[in-house]
Design an enzyme around this catalytic site. Structure first.
Site: not given
Ligand code: FE2
Length: 264
Positions: A68, A40
């Site tokens: 992610h 992130n």
């Protein structure tokens, strides 16, 4: 050897907090090697060249990842570059870009870092994390390693606790990431493996898991799609654990280090 693991660095505000806290902390605590959870780190999720460079300049040596990690094409390029100290979870199937483990060569010895995704909520197509970590340890059994650290990126604390005991005595540390909330269960397990269910995030306190709180509450109330945004300033909690690894590769201690810093 002292290894610091920094929990999920969230967006620019999280990176700025690392820049403010890490250099001094490294010096004060004589930290030898720093691993950060990077998925992130770039605003909007994922990793970018700029964010990796900023964090290397601040003193991070190695970057673990999560679900992610693949969000930005330049991040995927970096995952595919064998010379970059960046990994993604090892239990993705088939031709997923990047590698799930790498060995870092350091002045203090060779450090194996393994990244795994938990099974619950992360998709049925993942390979089994316990079988995958067994295979990685088997593949590296003849390597001379000073330490082995596993980052378990998972939703469930039950999975995280179980995998700690599963690997106890076989690795130096199992650290949890992903949920962005620190747990208060750091300890060295009976076989000498340091463990914490989740290190927490290095992100703004005045937020919901790093995202502006108003956006999350609005989305929950009205069930409409909206764009995520991240606070630019405010108090950030730098969340980390410091693991002291002995010459036998086992953990002597694990200490949770939480530092609040104001980002203006
Ligand atoms: Fe995640």
């Amino acid at each position: 050897m002292k290894i610091l693991y920094i929990g999920d660095i969230v967006a620019k505000i999280g990176r700025r907090a690392v820049g403010q806290v890490l250099p001094k902390l490294k010096e004060e605590r004589q930290i030898d090697f720093v691993i950060a959870q990077s998925e992130n780190m770039s605003t909007g999720n994922g990793i970018s060249k700029k964010s990796i460079k900023e964090m290397k300049d601040a003193g991070v040596d190695f970057f673990s990842g999560g679900n992610h990690s693949f969000k930005k094409p330049e991040g995927v390029d970096m995952l595919n570059d064998p010379s970059e100290p960046i990994i993604r979870p090892a239990n993705y199937p088939g031709k997923t870009p990047g590698r799930g483990w790498k060995i870092a060569e350091t002045p203090f010895g060779r450090i194996l870092v393994i990244n795994l995704l938990g099974q619950t909520f992360n998709g049925p197509l993942l390979d089994h994390p316990l079988k995958v970590v067994d295979a990685i340890l088997e593949e590296n059994k003849d390597e001379k390693l000073a330490a082995t650290i596993v980052d378990l990126h998972a939703d469930l604390t039950s999975e995280k606790v179980a995998i700690g005991f599963y690997l106890d005595g076989r690795v130096s540390g199992v650290v949890g990431s992903h949920i962005h909330v620190s747990t208060a269960d750091a300890k060295v397990l009976p076989g000498g493996t340091a463990h914490i269910s989740d290190v927490g995030m290095t992100g703004p306190i005045d937020s919901v898991l790093g995202v502006k709180k108003e956006i999350i509450i609005e989305k929950w109330l009205n069930q409409l799609p909206n764009r995520f945004d991240w606070p630019k300033t405010g108090i950030v909690q730098f969340s980390s654990v410091l693991i002291d690894v002995g010459s036998d590769g086992k953990a002597r201690s694990i200490e949770q280090i939480l530092i609040n810093t104001e980002v203006n």
